[in-house]
Structures are given as C-alpha cells and as structure tokens.
Enzyme design. Structure first.
Site, PDB file in Angstrom:
ATOM      1  N   LYS A  76      81.333 101.618 -72.966  1.00  0.00           N
ATOM      2  CA  LYS A  76      82.011 102.468 -73.959  1.00  0.00           C
ATOM      3  C   LYS A  76      83.521 102.394 -73.770  1.00  0.00           C
ATOM      4  O   LYS A  76      83.992 101.902 -72.725  1.00  0.00           O
ATOM      5  CB  LYS A  76      81.510 103.908 -73.816  1.00  0.00           C
ATOM      6  CG  LYS A  76      81.953 104.586 -72.531  1.00  0.00           C
ATOM      7  CD  LYS A  76      81.250 105.918 -72.308  1.00  0.00           C
ATOM      8  CE  LYS A  76      81.678 106.501 -70.971  1.00  0.00           C
ATOM      9  NZ  LYS A  76      80.774 107.570 -70.513  1.00  0.00           N
ATOM     10  N   TYR A  94     115.390 110.326 -68.756  1.00  0.00           N
ATOM     11  CA  TYR A  94     115.404 111.612 -69.459  1.00  0.00           C
ATOM     12  C   TYR A  94     115.352 112.768 -68.469  1.00  0.00           C
ATOM     13  O   TYR A  94     114.511 112.783 -67.559  1.00  0.00           O
ATOM     14  CB  TYR A  94     114.185 111.723 -70.384  1.00  0.00           C
ATOM     15  CG  TYR A  94     114.265 110.879 -71.626  1.00  0.00           C
ATOM     16  CD1 TYR A  94     115.286 111.085 -72.555  1.00  0.00           C
ATOM     17  CD2 TYR A  94     113.325 109.900 -71.888  1.00  0.00           C
ATOM     18  CE1 TYR A  94     115.359 110.322 -73.709  1.00  0.00           C
ATOM     19  CE2 TYR A  94     113.384 109.137 -73.038  1.00  0.00           C
ATOM     20  CZ  TYR A  94     114.401 109.348 -73.946  1.00  0.00           C
ATOM     21  OH  TYR A  94     114.463 108.594 -75.078  1.00  0.00           O
ATOM     22  N   MET A 154     108.880 106.296 -73.227  1.00  0.00           N
ATOM     23  CA  MET A 154     107.867 105.716 -74.108  1.00  0.00           C
ATOM     24  C   MET A 154     107.683 104.220 -73.862  1.00  0.00           C
ATOM     25  O   MET A 154     106.567 103.716 -73.810  1.00  0.00           O
ATOM     26  CB  MET A 154     108.244 105.979 -75.564  1.00  0.00           C
ATOM     27  CG  MET A 154     107.115 105.731 -76.536  1.00  0.00           C
ATOM     28  SD  MET A 154     107.569 106.018 -78.242  1.00  0.00           S
ATOM     29  CE  MET A 154     107.781 107.770 -78.299  1.00  0.00           C
TER      30      MET A 154
HETATM   31  C1  PLP Z   1      80.204 107.262 -69.175  1.00  0.00           C
HETATM   32  C2  PLP Z   1      78.784 107.467 -68.839  1.00  0.00           C
HETATM   33  C3  PLP Z   1      78.206 106.827 -67.734  1.00  0.00           C
HETATM   34  C4  PLP Z   1      78.993 105.990 -66.734  1.00  0.00           C
HETATM   35  O1  PLP Z   1      79.731 106.840 -65.877  1.00  0.00           O
HETATM   36  P1  PLP Z   1      80.560 106.228 -64.633  1.00  0.00           P
HETATM   37  O2  PLP Z   1      81.033 107.433 -63.903  1.00  0.00           O
HETATM   38  O3  PLP Z   1      81.682 105.461 -65.215  1.00  0.00           O
HETATM   39  O4  PLP Z   1      79.636 105.374 -63.883  1.00  0.00           O
HETATM   40  C5  PLP Z   1      76.831 106.978 -67.541  1.00  0.00           C
HETATM   41  N1  PLP Z   1      76.097 107.740 -68.377  1.00  0.00           N
HETATM   42  C6  PLP Z   1      76.622 108.381 -69.434  1.00  0.00           C
HETATM   43  C7  PLP Z   1      75.750 109.210 -70.315  1.00  0.00           C
HETATM   44  C8  PLP Z   1      77.982 108.286 -69.700  1.00  0.00           C
HETATM   45  O5  PLP Z   1      78.520 108.935 -70.732  1.00  0.00           O
END
Ligand code: PLP
Length: 396
Positions: free
Chosen positions: A36, A263, A311
């Site tokens: 993801k 800044y 930035m």
């Molecule tokens: C993001 C996620 C993972 C992976 O988590 P990590 O800590 O990166 O290993 C596993 N299961 C679900 C449902 C997630 O959303």
C-alpha cells in the site's frame, strides 16, 4: 534532467528481505507483502514485480486504485484489498476483472455489496475482524450477525484476519489478548459453517515478535523494506534498507560567528562555519521535523542539519568536513553503516520512519539500484545552476 533528489531502490535487498522473513516462518506459512501507499514510497509497480518474481504468496494494497497499478505492472499474484471496495456494480466488476480479493470491514457496506454482486456470481473476500485496533473491521458480534449473508450470500469467505495494535511493544499482553479474541471469533464463525481457508494476523512487528501470531499467513510491510518497527525486534532476522534517499550539495558558504541561518534564525553559527545548502526540503519529503535534529552523510561522514528545513532547501554544517564541495552526493537516509537510519530519523523528528518513507514526494524519481551510478564520481555529472538547483544527467 534536473533533479533535487533521487530515491535509489535496491530491489535485490527487497528480495533478500523477503527470503529472510521466509526463513523466520514455519514451512507452509504464507507471506502477504503489503504494498500500500506506493509500497511505502518505494514504488508499487517495481516492488510488486520483484516480490512476485521472488515467489511471494500474496500482495496487499489499501485500495482498488492501488490494485490496478499492481495488475498493470503485469503481476498476477493473489491480491488482498485491505480497504475493501465500495458497494457498487462498477467496483465489483473491476474487482473481478482484476481478480482481487476485497476485505469486508463493515456490516452495512457488506449488506450493500451483497446487493450489487451479479446473480450467479460469488465474490471472493477476506473478513476483517476488529480485535482491539478499534479502527476498521467487524466486531465479533457484527460478524456473527452477518453469518446468514456470509454463508448463503454472494460471497466466498476465503480468509479471515485482524490487525495488531501493539505488537511492537515489549509486553506481549496486548497481542495475546488480540490473538485470543481472534481465535474465539473465528471458532464462533466456524461453528456455524463459515470456515475460511486463510487466517492471518501478524504485521511486521507481530511476525518478528512471536511465532504464535503467524497462523496461516503473515502480512509484513515495513520489514520487507528493510526496517524493524523497534530497533531490537527480530534481531536474528537479517534485513537491509531498500530505499536510499539522496541529494547533492548545491552551494557552500562560510559564515562568520553569530550569523543566523534559515527561517526564524533558529540556528546561529557559534564559530566560523562552513554551511552547505541541499536542494531538498519538506516539499520533496525531507520532513520539517528534522530541522536542527536530522543528520546526513557525505564523503562517509555525518553532518548535522542546522536551521529550519524549508520547502525546497535544507542547510547542513560541514565545518568538520573540509573536503566537502558543491556537487557532493549527500545521503539523507539509506543502507550501509554511514547512512542515516530512517527509523532513527523518524524518532528524531518525533514521528515514525513509516511517515518519512511514505512522505517522499512523487516528484522524486525512484530509480532501481544499478540504473544509476551511486559512486561518488557520479557527482561529476552534476552542475550548479543559478537558482541553486542541481542538474543531474545520470538518471533515467
Ligand atoms: C499496513 C498494514 C500491514 C503492514 O504493517 P507493517 O507494520 O508495515 O508490517 C499489515 N496489515 C494491515 C491490515 C495493514 O494495514
């Protein structure tokens, strides 16, 4: 091509991390690689291809859009959509066309989804049970109430899973409690005829913390990218960072003592200081939380970030590195003993390494290692421009 920064992605390290995790599992336990958020910023298409070629059993994305990216990359591995799909005919059709498995996370949405699955078809799903994360998923009671639909509706309940809230904590109490809740919920469903093939619970922390959490499949994200949720977790499993985030020195100046930098003048030179400017800032994903706290590496040595990160620029103190020159390659984070560790930087910035990895801007090019010389000589190809931007012609 002009570039402020580059992410070099070590796909061999990704494959090696997958093998290292595989060796930490009992035979038969499957691995679902979480890709993801553009594979935690590493590039979902290339990472999914590498993982598939290395024999990963499953992949997981957050959304159908992300699943489309993986399938467009030519990857046919079973794929779980953790965020589920919207209850529309179009989403169901696309899920079937992409051959992906959505999660069921909500009772009302599940009922709505059941009405849009075409007659005679069964949608393969995984049930997400909330055992303590209190974020998404069906409570065990809601899952029980859905049994008629799960058993007789247009679904094939192929998996059941939950997500751990505190597996990176030293105390096993929380995850034992979640595991017990999960066992009860899945036994309750099995008793009334809902018996999924795959039961899974462990993220990276759970995988590294306790074999009891592995069940039929584990779902690592972070560990695949070469990082531990806690520095001491799973020390026997050899992991190497996959992402290197690099930039170049665009300018060097010498400041007299007392000069303010950046800044707000949050940093002032106490001595005569050689200050180097880097053409990256929070717009490229170098978190402003690292202002006066981060460290970079150049010529094998560390230099502190001084002043506020802006930035498009960051300033570092190179007084202790007299050989530093404009055009030098600078590691913001990466692999190897000299590179700053992104998880440690996450702590320094009062966030987590996950946020730094996923925060690298889409404008920063992801280049597989080997496609770009990362030797110091590559900086010979950089030239300063009047706006301080580094022009880099070695990237493709
Ligand atoms: C993001 C996620 C993972 C992976 O988590 P990590 O800590 O990166 O290993 C596993 N299961 C679900 C449902 C997630 O959303």
């Amino acid at each position: 091509m002009n570039a402020r920064a580059v992410c070099v992605i070590d796909l061999d390290a990704l494959a090696a991390n997958l093998s290292a995790l595989r060796r930490a599992l009992a035979p038969g336990v499957r691995i679902c690689a979480v890709v993801k958020a553009d594979a935690y910023g590493h590039g979902a298409a290339t990472c999914a291809r590498t993982l598939a070629a290395s024999g990963v059993d499953w992949l997981a994305t957050a959304s159908l859009e992300e699943a489309r990216v993986v399938r467009s990359a030519g990857v046919a591995t079973p794929l779980l959509v953790l965020g589920g799909i919207e209850p529309s005919r179009a989403a169901v059709e696309e899920a079937c066309r992409l051959d992906v498995v959505p999660a069921l996370l909500d009772a009302d949405e599940t009922a709505a989804l059941a009405t849009v699955v075409p007659a005679g078809q069964r949608l393969r799903v995984h049930l997400k049970i909330d055992t303590g994360m209190s974020r998404a998923g069906l409570t065990p009671t809601e899952a029980r109430d859905l049994v008629p639909l799960l058993r007789d509706g247009p679904f094939e309940v192929h998996g059941i899973y939950s997500h751990l809230a505190c597996a990176d904590a030293p105390d096993p109490g929380s995850w034992r409690q979640q595991l017990a809740g999960f066992e009860v919920a899945s036994a309750d469903l099995a008793a009334v005829g809902v018996r999924p093939t795959l039961r899974h619970l462990a993220n990276s922390a759970g995988l590294l913390a306790d074999h009891a959490l592995h069940l039929d499949m584990v779902r690592p994200g972070l560990a695949l990218y070469g990082h531990r949720p806690q520095p001491d977790l799973g020390a026997a499993v050899n992991l190497s960072p996959v992402m290197e985030f690099a930039t170049w020195i665009s300018q060097i100046r010498t400041l007299p003592p007392g000069t303010g930098v950046g800044y707000g003048w949050t940093w002032r030179a106490r001595r005569q200081t050689r200050l180097a400017t880097l053409p990256v800032g929070y717009a490229q994903g170098y978190s402003r939380g690292l202002s006066n706290r981060g460290e970079v590496a150049l010529r094998g040595q560390r230099a502190p970030v001084v002043g506020n990160i802006s930035m498009e620029h960051t300033t570092i103190d190179v007084t202790e590195i007299p050989e530093a020159r404009a055009g030098d390659r600078v590691l913001l984070w990466g692999a190897g003993p000299e590179a700053p560790d992104v998880m440690a930087l996450g702590c320094a910035a009062e966030t987590i390494g996950y946020e730094l990895l996923t925060g690298v801007a889409p404008s920063v090019r992801r280049v597989p290692r080997g496609h770009l010389s990362d030797a110091p000589e590559s900086v010979a190809k950089t030239t300063g421009r009047e706006d301080g931007e580094v022009s880099f012609d070695g990237s493709r």
